[in-house]
Design a protein around this motif. Structure first.
Motif, PDB file in Angstrom:
ATOM      1  N   ALA A 338       3.539 -50.490  67.225  1.00 40.34           N
ATOM      2  CA  ALA A 338       4.646 -49.665  67.711  1.00 40.34           C
ATOM      3  C   ALA A 338       5.745 -50.549  68.270  1.00 40.34           C
ATOM      4  O   ALA A 338       5.471 -51.593  68.880  1.00 40.34           O
ATOM      5  N   ILE A 339       6.966 -50.112  68.056  1.00 40.75           N
ATOM      6  CA  ILE A 339       8.146 -50.854  68.524  1.00 40.75           C
ATOM      7  C   ILE A 339       9.115 -49.882  69.180  1.00 40.75           C
ATOM      8  O   ILE A 339       9.360 -48.785  68.673  1.00 40.75           O
ATOM      9  N   ASP A 340       9.634 -50.275  70.317  1.00 35.62           N
ATOM     10  CA  ASP A 340      10.676 -49.524  71.005  1.00 35.62           C
ATOM     11  C   ASP A 340      11.875 -50.448  71.152  1.00 35.62           C
ATOM     12  O   ASP A 340      11.945 -51.263  72.070  1.00 35.62           O
ATOM     13  N   LYS A 341      12.794 -50.356  70.206  1.00 32.65           N
ATOM     14  CA  LYS A 341      13.949 -51.250  70.198  1.00 32.65           C
ATOM     15  C   LYS A 341      14.874 -50.975  71.384  1.00 32.65           C
ATOM     16  O   LYS A 341      15.487 -51.891  71.939  1.00 32.65           O
ATOM     17  N   THR A 342      14.954 -49.700  71.778  1.00 28.53           N
ATOM     18  CA  THR A 342      15.844 -49.331  72.891  1.00 28.53           C
ATOM     19  C   THR A 342      15.403 -49.986  74.193  1.00 28.53           C
ATOM     20  O   THR A 342      16.211 -50.522  74.950  1.00 28.53           O
ATOM     21  N   ASN A 343      14.119 -49.928  74.468  1.00 28.78           N
ATOM     22  CA  ASN A 343      13.573 -50.479  75.711  1.00 28.78           C
ATOM     23  C   ASN A 343      12.978 -51.875  75.538  1.00 28.78           C
ATOM     24  O   ASN A 343      12.370 -52.419  76.473  1.00 28.78           O
ATOM     25  N   ARG A 344      13.105 -52.421  74.328  1.00 28.85           N
ATOM     26  CA  ARG A 344      12.799 -53.813  74.026  1.00 28.85           C
ATOM     27  C   ARG A 344      11.343 -54.203  74.281  1.00 28.85           C
ATOM     28  O   ARG A 344      11.063 -55.168  74.980  1.00 28.85           O
ATOM     29  N   TYR A 345      10.434 -53.458  73.709  1.00 29.42           N
ATOM     30  CA  TYR A 345       9.036 -53.877  73.757  1.00 29.42           C
ATOM     31  C   TYR A 345       8.340 -53.484  72.462  1.00 29.42           C
ATOM     32  O   TYR A 345       8.811 -52.630  71.697  1.00 29.42           O
ATOM     33  N   GLY A 346       7.204 -54.120  72.209  1.00 24.28           N
ATOM     34  CA  GLY A 346       6.409 -53.794  71.035  1.00 24.28           C
ATOM     35  C   GLY A 346       4.956 -54.127  71.291  1.00 24.28           C
ATOM     36  O   GLY A 346       4.631 -54.927  72.179  1.00 24.28           O
ATOM     37  N   ILE A 347       4.059 -53.506  70.517  1.00 22.87           N
ATOM     38  CA  ILE A 347       2.631 -53.720  70.709  1.00 22.87           C
ATOM     39  C   ILE A 347       1.910 -53.700  69.368  1.00 22.87           C
ATOM     40  O   ILE A 347       2.245 -52.915  68.478  1.00 22.87           O
ATOM     41  N   ILE A 348       0.944 -54.598  69.207  1.00 23.40           N
ATOM     42  CA  ILE A 348       0.060 -54.605  68.061  1.00 23.40           C
ATOM     43  C   ILE A 348      -1.380 -54.529  68.564  1.00 23.40           C
ATOM     44  O   ILE A 348      -1.740 -55.219  69.518  1.00 23.40           O
ATOM     45  N   ILE A 349      -2.172 -53.674  67.952  1.00 20.66           N
ATOM     46  CA  ILE A 349      -3.590 -53.547  68.285  1.00 20.66           C
ATOM     47  C   ILE A 349      -4.390 -53.764  67.002  1.00 20.66           C
ATOM     48  O   ILE A 349      -4.127 -53.106  65.985  1.00 20.66           O
ATOM     49  N   LEU A 350      -5.341 -54.673  67.035  1.00 17.62           N
ATOM     50  CA  LEU A 350      -6.196 -54.979  65.893  1.00 17.62           C
ATOM     51  C   LEU A 350      -7.651 -54.782  66.308  1.00 17.62           C
ATOM     52  O   LEU A 350      -8.081 -55.299  67.338  1.00 17.62           O
ATOM     53  N   SER A 351      -8.404 -54.037  65.515  1.00 15.00           N
ATOM     54  CA  SER A 351      -9.800 -53.742  65.834  1.00 15.00           C
ATOM     55  C   SER A 351     -10.676 -53.983  64.609  1.00 15.00           C
ATOM     56  O   SER A 351     -10.240 -53.756  63.474  1.00 15.00           O
ATOM     57  N   ASN A 352     -11.912 -54.434  64.834  1.00 14.47           N
ATOM     58  CA  ASN A 352     -12.803 -54.673  63.699  1.00 14.47           C
ATOM     59  C   ASN A 352     -13.869 -53.585  63.562  1.00 14.47           C
ATOM     60  O   ASN A 352     -15.008 -53.847  63.211  1.00 14.47           O
ATOM     61  N   LYS A 353     -13.444 -52.337  63.816  1.00 13.36           N
ATOM     62  CA  LYS A 353     -14.317 -51.193  63.567  1.00 13.36           C
ATOM     63  C   LYS A 353     -13.477 -50.056  62.990  1.00 13.36           C
ATOM     64  O   LYS A 353     -12.335 -49.852  63.416  1.00 13.36           O
ATOM     65  N   ALA A 354     -14.041 -49.348  62.009  1.00 15.87           N
ATOM     66  CA  ALA A 354     -13.297 -48.293  61.319  1.00 15.87           C
ATOM     67  C   ALA A 354     -13.277 -46.995  62.126  1.00 15.87           C
ATOM     68  O   ALA A 354     -13.771 -45.955  61.699  1.00 15.87           O
TER      69      ALA A 354
END
Length: 375
Positions: A338-354
């Protein structure tokens, strides 16, 4: 008459309670106390997520206020008990659809094609598309407004290996389906389509004369120095790939796909995905950032940009009204960006379970938005 009056009162009470709940949730979402220690908040939620059995290993990457944070939780493998980190590689699954649509925009900006190009004009003599698909454009494919089903029945019939369902598909399967376009709806009807995005990747190959993985690498990954993001697994990257697990916790292999690659076949790590986030936050961050940010714009008055999913009413109620996002899940992995360009932050979440991490991801977005780093 008395019964009707009682029903009316009940409906009124329910309506008042619904409005009260709506405004309460909205107020709470917009008035979250900042405990001024974002890392502790992240740790608490990530550890709980794993303890509840939702993941074996988890890596979370965040960009906020000029600070980059990447941290691993759990383990890369049940047998080894090694903490994942910024270099640990996970299957992105559908989150990498964003690489397909980003490459599309880059090619448009290079004047190699136009979003309004019809798919038939690119396929030319390879196949005569059914009348149902004669007006379908690249833009329709990139926004899930093509009317194509998620997967055609003819594809599903060949996907017999639960641990690696796409491996038996071949390019001819695409052409055979396009001759009939069975179950295709009219353009403009939103239906999330793996087939449509996979077809888009194939069309970009044809138009550029370059294989999909190589094309995305040239246009997107190399300019961003994303050197640990790939489709083809070899001896140089194999050792960094964490073991994937199905929803029951059983080990499962990476999914392979030679046909619908554009629908979500890339693997990556948090370090590389942070580079992608940064490039999507600021117009002049990289030489291609202006093109990438164009992909965030709402298209055809629909629910998406180019690939990016726009915030729903529920997202807005929780205060996440400025985000663009995508998720992904394969046989042994799940991801959320997810990215919020207006408030200038972003997040990536990676998981090894389906197990889908979208709800967890949205909660984390709220945390990132409302909490500040420790001073």
């Amino acid at each position: 008459m008395k019964a009707i009056k009682i029903i009316g009162i009940v409906i009124l009470v329910i309506t008042v309670l619904a409005f009260a709940l709506y405004f309460y949730v909205k107020y709470k979402s917009n008035n979250v106390v900042d405990n001024k220690n974002l890392e502790i908040s992240i740790d608490k939620q990530a550890n709980k997520f794993i303890q509840e059995g939702n993941s074996i290993g988890l890596v979370i990457g965040i960009v906020k206020n000029g600070k980059t944070f990447i941290k691993g939780y759990g383990t890369i493998n049940k047998e080894k008990q090694i903490l994942p980190d910024s270099l640990s590689i996970f299957e992105l699954a559908s989150t990498s659809k964003l690489f397909t649509t980003s490459t599309l925009q880059l090619l448009v900006d290079e004047k190699q094609l136009q979003l309004e190009d019809k798919i038939q004009t690119i396929l030319t003599d390879r196949v005569k598309i059914s009348s149902l698909g004669q007006n379908t454009t690249l833009l329709h494919l990139a926004t899930h407004l093509s009317g194509f089903p998620s997967l055609p029945n003819s594809f599903i019939a060949k996907m017999n290996d639960e641990k690696n369902p796409y491996k038996d598909l071949v390019t001819q399967d695409i052409y055979d389906y396009l001759r009939t376009c069975e179950a295709k709806q009219a353009e403009g009807n939103f239906e999330y389509s793996n087939f449509g995005m996979g077809l888009l990747g194939h069309l970009l190959e044809i138009k550029s004369g370059t294989k999909y993985e190589e094309l995305v690498t040239q246009k997107l990954l190399d300019p961003l120095q994303m050197k640990n993001t790939f489709v083809t697994i070899d001896s140089s990257n194999q050792k960094f790939i964490v073991q994937g697990y199905d929803e029951n916790g059983n080990p499962t292999p990476i999914w392979t796909d030679n046909v619908l690659t554009g629908a979500g076949s890339f693997l990556s790590n948090a370090s590389d995905m942070i580079k992608f986030i940064k490039a999507n936050l600021k117009d002049n961050e990289t030489i291609i950032s202006k093109s990438l940010i164009k992909t965030h714009q709402r298209q055809l008055n629909g629910e998406t940009g180019l690939g990016w999913i726009l915030p729903s009413s529920a997202d807005k109620l929780l205060g996440n009204k400025e985000i663009v996002w995508h998720n992904g899940m394969a046989g042994g992995y799940s991801s959320f960006l997810a990215i919020d360009k207006t408030n200038r932050y972003g997040i990536i979440i990676l998981s090894n379970k389906a197990i889908d991490v979208t709800t967890f991801g949205m909660k984390m977005v709220r945390t990132v938005r409302t909490q500040s780093w420790k001073e």
